[in-house]
Design a protein around this motif. Structure first.
Motif, mmCIF file in Angstrom:
data_model
loop_
_atom_site.group_PDB
_atom_site.id
_atom_site.type_symbol
_atom_site.label_atom_id
_atom_site.label_comp_id
_atom_site.label_asym_id
_atom_site.label_seq_id
_atom_site.Cartn_x
_atom_site.Cartn_y
_atom_site.Cartn_z
ATOM 1 N N VAL A 408 1.194 87.727 18.360
ATOM 2 C CA VAL A 408 0.262 86.672 17.847
ATOM 3 C C VAL A 408 0.539 85.931 16.593
ATOM 4 C CG1 VAL A 408 -2.107 86.562 16.789
ATOM 5 C CG2 VAL A 408 -1.571 88.459 18.390
ATOM 6 N N THR A 409 1.363 86.313 15.555
ATOM 7 C CA THR A 409 1.748 85.848 14.484
ATOM 8 C C THR A 409 2.728 84.902 14.652
ATOM 9 O OG1 THR A 409 3.159 87.509 13.698
ATOM 10 C CG2 THR A 409 0.649 87.405 13.136
ATOM 11 N N SER A 410 3.755 85.069 15.505
ATOM 12 C CA SER A 410 4.906 84.347 15.898
ATOM 13 C C SER A 410 4.555 83.098 16.434
ATOM 14 C CB SER A 410 5.825 85.048 16.910
ATOM 15 O OG SER A 410 5.544 85.263 18.115
ATOM 16 N N ARG A 411 3.441 82.935 17.084
ATOM 17 C CA ARG A 411 2.943 81.773 17.483
ATOM 18 C C ARG A 411 2.215 80.780 16.655
ATOM 19 N NH1 ARG A 411 0.101 80.861 23.449
ATOM 20 N NH2 ARG A 411 -0.268 78.653 23.118
ATOM 21 N N SER A 412 1.473 81.413 15.457
ATOM 22 C CA SER A 412 0.670 80.629 14.670
ATOM 23 C C SER A 412 1.287 80.470 13.356
ATOM 24 C CB SER A 412 -0.679 81.380 15.010
ATOM 25 O OG SER A 412 -0.555 82.672 14.290
ATOM 26 N N THR A 413 2.167 81.427 12.854
ATOM 27 C CA THR A 413 2.548 81.174 11.616
ATOM 28 C C THR A 413 3.433 80.039 11.324
ATOM 29 O OG1 THR A 413 2.633 83.604 11.546
ATOM 30 C CG2 THR A 413 3.697 82.473 9.756
ATOM 31 N N PRO A 414 3.202 79.062 10.221
ATOM 32 C CA PRO A 414 3.892 78.056 9.967
ATOM 33 C C PRO A 414 5.328 78.114 9.648
ATOM 34 C CG PRO A 414 1.646 77.889 8.770
ATOM 35 C CD PRO A 414 1.975 79.264 9.619
ATOM 36 N N ASP A 415 6.200 77.194 10.131
ATOM 37 C CA ASP A 415 7.442 77.569 9.946
ATOM 38 C C ASP A 415 8.045 77.182 8.556
ATOM 39 O OD1 ASP A 415 10.351 77.954 9.984
ATOM 40 O OD2 ASP A 415 10.663 76.188 11.416
ATOM 41 N N LEU A 416 7.720 77.900 7.485
ATOM 42 C CA LEU A 416 7.784 77.281 6.090
ATOM 43 C C LEU A 416 8.561 78.442 5.284
ATOM 44 C CD1 LEU A 416 3.978 76.577 5.036
ATOM 45 C CD2 LEU A 416 5.769 74.890 5.459
ATOM 46 N N PRO A 417 9.169 77.895 4.012
ATOM 47 C CA PRO A 417 9.769 78.808 3.319
ATOM 48 C C PRO A 417 9.023 80.019 2.871
ATOM 49 C CG PRO A 417 10.015 76.590 2.364
ATOM 50 C CD PRO A 417 9.141 76.683 3.568
ATOM 51 N N PRO A 418 9.633 81.220 3.043
ATOM 52 C CA PRO A 418 8.912 82.570 2.746
ATOM 53 C C PRO A 418 7.855 82.609 1.642
ATOM 54 C CG PRO A 418 11.114 82.862 2.454
ATOM 55 C CD PRO A 418 11.162 81.612 3.000
ATOM 56 N N THR A 419 8.550 81.971 0.685
ATOM 57 C CA THR A 419 7.518 82.061 -0.735
ATOM 58 C C THR A 419 7.863 80.791 -1.541
ATOM 59 O OG1 THR A 419 9.558 83.001 -1.851
ATOM 60 C CG2 THR A 419 7.760 84.577 -0.777
ATOM 61 N N ILE A 420 6.828 80.588 -2.496
ATOM 62 C CA ILE A 420 6.903 79.433 -3.598
ATOM 63 C C ILE A 420 7.072 80.169 -4.981
ATOM 64 C CG2 ILE A 420 5.998 77.492 -4.657
ATOM 65 C CD1 ILE A 420 4.941 76.625 -1.873
ATOM 66 N N THR A 421 7.993 80.112 -5.712
ATOM 67 C CA THR A 421 7.940 81.041 -6.683
ATOM 68 C C THR A 421 7.275 80.237 -8.108
ATOM 69 O OG1 THR A 421 10.045 81.666 -6.247
ATOM 70 C CG2 THR A 421 9.530 81.915 -8.335
ATOM 71 N N LEU A 422 6.460 80.757 -8.695
ATOM 72 C CA LEU A 422 5.723 80.333 -9.658
ATOM 73 C C LEU A 422 6.639 80.146 -10.995
ATOM 74 C CD1 LEU A 422 2.801 79.494 -10.883
ATOM 75 C CD2 LEU A 422 2.480 81.798 -11.430
ATOM 76 N N PRO A 423 6.461 78.912 -11.452
ATOM 77 C CA PRO A 423 7.574 78.879 -12.759
ATOM 78 C C PRO A 423 6.897 79.435 -13.762
ATOM 79 C CG PRO A 423 6.985 76.533 -11.789
ATOM 80 C CD PRO A 423 6.075 77.598 -11.154
ATOM 81 N N ASP A 424 7.555 80.060 -14.868
ATOM 82 C CA ASP A 424 7.386 80.651 -15.998
ATOM 83 C C ASP A 424 6.315 80.104 -16.694
ATOM 84 O OD1 ASP A 424 9.149 82.777 -15.368
ATOM 85 O OD2 ASP A 424 10.742 81.979 -16.546
ATOM 86 N N ALA A 425 6.464 78.720 -16.694
ATOM 87 C CA ALA A 425 5.433 77.720 -17.743
ATOM 88 C C ALA A 425 4.254 77.730 -16.926
ATOM 89 C CB ALA A 425 6.127 76.730 -18.058
ATOM 90 N N GLY A 426 4.109 78.328 -15.677
ATOM 91 C CA GLY A 426 2.926 77.842 -14.968
ATOM 92 C C GLY A 426 3.002 76.671 -13.925
ATOM 93 N N CYS A 427 1.826 76.161 -13.429
ATOM 94 C CA CYS A 427 2.034 74.932 -12.749
ATOM 95 C C CYS A 427 0.735 74.185 -12.338
ATOM 96 C CB CYS A 427 2.727 74.928 -11.280
ATOM 97 S SG CYS A 427 1.462 76.139 -10.130
#
Length: 520
Positions: A408-427
Motif C-alpha cells: 500500500v505505502t510503496s504506491r502512495s509514499t512520496p519519493d522524497l529524502p527520508p528526513t529533513i534535519t532540524l538545524p541546531d538554531a531552529g528554523c
C-alpha cells in the motif's frame, strides 16, 4: 433379556454432568422405569418417573419445561409421539429421546421430523443412554448460547440499508437487494473474493419475511463430495461407516428460513443433479433414507467464478444455472466503489479498537489517501485484515502509513529524502514548507513540459488548488503551452489572479458559473 452391546457414543465435553438437571422418564414397564431411575440418579440427575402417556402429559402441563425427556414409543394408553409433541410445544429446547422395542425406519424418521433428539431401541445400554442425555444437555446449552449471541448481534448489527447508502454503485445494488428480499425467488450473488457476498446474503435474509427463521451457510468448496451430500440432505443412522446418529442436514435445519450455498461453482456435477431436484420438488431425501420430507427454504447461491464460462465448459449444469440465476446480484470490487475504502476503514478501526482494547483516535489523512489509492485485489477482506493488523501493531493514537503493508505505502509514499534535519538554531517552518512546495511544483512543471493540468495530477491536487499555489508562490505562468491544452486555463488563471483572496476561499456555485462564462 441380555443387553445389547453399547454403541460407541463419545461422551461430550460436559461429562460428567452437573447435578440437578431433571429428566422425565415415561415407560409402562415398572422394571425399566426403576433401572432408568437408578441409572439417572447415579449419573447425577433428578428423575421424575411416570407410567404412561397420560401421566407424562400431566407432568409436562404442571411443571416448568423439562430439559430432557426419555419416553417409550408404544404404551397402553397412547403413543410417545404425543409426549414428544406436548413437550416441544411447551418448549422447543426440551430434548426428547425415544425408546422402543418396535423400531422401524418410518417411526424413527417420524420421531426425528417431529423434533426428537435421538432414537434408541431395546435392548440398550444405560451407559449409552446416559451419554446421549449428557450430549442432549450440551446441545441445550449451545442452543441457548447461540440464541443469546443472535440477540446480541441483532441489537448491535447495523441496518442492512447502511451497506448501500454511501456509494453510487452500491446504492444500485441496494435497490435490487430491497426488491429481491421481498420475494422468495432464488438469488445468485456474484463477485470477486472478499467483496462481501455473504453480507449481501444476510441482508437479503434480514430484510425478508423469513428474518425470524434460521440462516444457514455451507461452503461448497470446503467439504469432499461424500460429506457434502450428508451435510446438505442429512443421513440416517447406519447409512455409512461412522453414522451413529441420524442428522437432519442443512436443508431441513434451514426450514422456514434461508440457506446460502457459498462457492456454488465448486459443487460436483453429481450433487448438482440432486440439488436441482430439491429446488424443483421442494423435498429432500436423506442419505440412506427411503422417504422424502417437504421443506420450505429460501435458496441463495454465491460464487466468485465466471459461472457462464463453467456452463459453456460443461462443469456446471445449464438447467441448474437457470434455476439459480433468477435474480442476479453482481457485487463490484472495492476499487470501483468510490470512497468506500475510507468509510469502511474508519468503521473497522472502531470495531478492532474495541476488540483489541486500543485507544485510537483515527487514521491519518496520509494513510487514508494511501488506502484509497490501493487496488485491493482481496477487496473488503483484504482491507479488514489490513486494519486489524494496523490496530494490533499500533502504539500511539493514530494509524499512519508506517502501520500499513508495503504494497500500500510503496504506491502512495512520496519519493522524497527520508528526513529533513532540524538545524541546531531552529528554523522558520513556514519558510521551509513554502520552499519545499515551490521545489515540488517546479519539478512537476518541468516533468510535464509546463502543462499545468498534468502537473496538478502528478502532485495529486485539484487544478484549482494548483492555480492558487502558483499565485501564492509568485511562480510566473507561461504565456502559452506548447501543446495548446493549457491555453484556456491560462486565461482562467489570469481571471482568478485579479482576486487571489477569493481564490483562497471556498468556491460557490455562482462563482464557478461566472468563471466558466468569462472563459467562454
Amino acid at each position: 433379556m441380555p443387553l445389547a452391546p453399547p454403541r460407541k457414543t463419545k461422551a461430550p465435553s460436559s461429562w460428567p454432568p452437573q447435578d440437578g438437571v431433571t429428566v422425565l422418564v415415561v415407560d409402562d414397564e415398572p422394571g425399566l422405569r426403576s433401572v432408568l431411575e437408578i441409572a439417572l440418579k447415579r449419573g447425577g440427575y433428578r428423575a421424575v418417573v411416570t407410567s404412561g402417556r397420560a401421566a407424562a402429559l400431566a407432568e409436562i402441563a404442571k411443571n416448568p419445561p423439562f430439559p430432557i425427556i426419555i419416553s417409550d414409543l408404544v404404551m397402553p394408553d397412547g403413543s410417545g409421539m404425543d409426549v414428544l409433541l406436548a413437550a416441544r410445544e411447551k418448549s422447543d429446547q426440551t430434548q426428547v429421546i425415544i425408546v422402543t422395542a418396535f423400531s422401524t425406519v418410518e417411526s424413527a424418521l417420524e420421531a426425528m421430523r417431529l423434533g426428537a433428539y435421538d432414537f434408541v431401541t431395546k435392548p440398550f445400554s444405560t451407559v449409552e443412554l446416559l451419554a446421549l442425555v449428557a450430549k442432549a444437555i450440551e446441545k441445550n446449552s449451545l442452543v441457548s448460547e447461540n440464541r443469546r449471541l443472535k440477540r446480541q448481534l441483532a441489537s448491535a448489527a447495523p441496518d442492512p440499508a447502511d451497506l448501500f447508502a454511501h456509494c453510487e454503485v452500491m446504492r444500485k445494488v441496494g435497490v435490487l437487494v430491497q426488491k429481491a428480499a421481498s420475494t422468495r425467488t432464488t438469488v445468485l450473488i456474484t463477485g470477486e473474493t472478499g467483496t462481501g457476498k455473504e453480507r449481501i446474503a444476510r441482508a437479503l435474509h434480514r430484510l425478508s419475511d423469513r428474518a425470524s427463521g434460521p440462516f444457514c451457510v455451507i461452503n461448497c468448496a470446503a467439504l469432499p463430495e461424500a460429506l457434502m451430500e450428508s451435510e446438505l440432505f442429512g443421513h440416517e443412522r447406519g447409512a455409512f461407516t461412522g453414522a451413529t446418529t441420524t442428522t437432519l442436514g442443512l436443508f431441513r435445519q434451514a426450514d422456514g428460513g434461508t440457506l446460502l450455498l457459498d462457492e456454488i461453482g465448486e459443487l460436483p456435477l453429481s450433487l448438482q443433479v440432486k440439488l436441482l431436484r430439491v429446488l424443483q420438488e421442494k423435498k429432500v431425501r436423506s442419505v440412506g433414507g427411503t422417504t422424502e420430507t417437504s421443506i420450505d427454504v429460501r435458496m441463495l447461491a454465491a460464487t466468485n467464478r465466471d459461472i457462464e464460462f463453467d456452463v459453456a465448459a460443461g462443469t456446471f449444469r445449464t438447467d441448474l444455472y437457470y434455476r439459480l440465476n433468477v435474480i442476479r446480484v453482481a457485487l463490484p470490487p472495492l476499487r470501483d466503489r468510490t470512497g468506500e475504502a475510507r468509510r469502511l476503514a474508519q468503521q473497522m478501526l472502531v470495531r478492532f479498537s474495541a476488540e483489541l482494547k486500543k485507544d485510537l483516535r483515527g487514521i491519518t489523512p496520509l494513510a487514508l489517501r494511501a488506502l484509497e489509492n490501493h487496488d485491493f485485489p482481496g477487496n473488503v477482506r483484504e482491507l479488514e485484515n489490513m486494519i486489524e493488523r494496523a490496530v494490533a501493531l499500533s502504539s500511539g493514537e493514530w494509524i499512519d502509513v508506517d502501520l500499513l503493508p508495503e504494497a500500500v505505502t510503496s504506491r502512495s509514499t512520496p519519493d522524497l529524502p527520508p528526513t529533513i534535519t532540524l538545524p541546531d538554531a531552529g528554523c522558520d517552518l513556514d519558510a521551509v514548507l513554502q520552499e519545499l512546495e515551490r521545489h515540488l511544483i517546479t519539478q512537476a512543471l518541468e516533468r510535464t513540459g509546463g502543462v499545468r493540468m498534468s502537473a496538478a495530477k502528478v502532485l495529486g491536487i485539484s487544478f484549482r488548488s494548483f492555480r492558487y499555489r502558483l499565485a501564492k508562490l509568485g511562480l510566473a505562468a507561461p504565456d502559452s503551452d506548447t501543446d495548446g491544452t493549457d491555453m484556456v486555463d491560462s486565461d482562467a488563471a489570469a481571471i482568478t489572479s485579479k482576486a487571489p483572496e477569493a481564490s483562497a476561499g471556498p468556491t460557490t456555485g455562482a462563482d464557478t458559473a461566472a468563471t466558466v462564462e468569462d472563459v467562454r
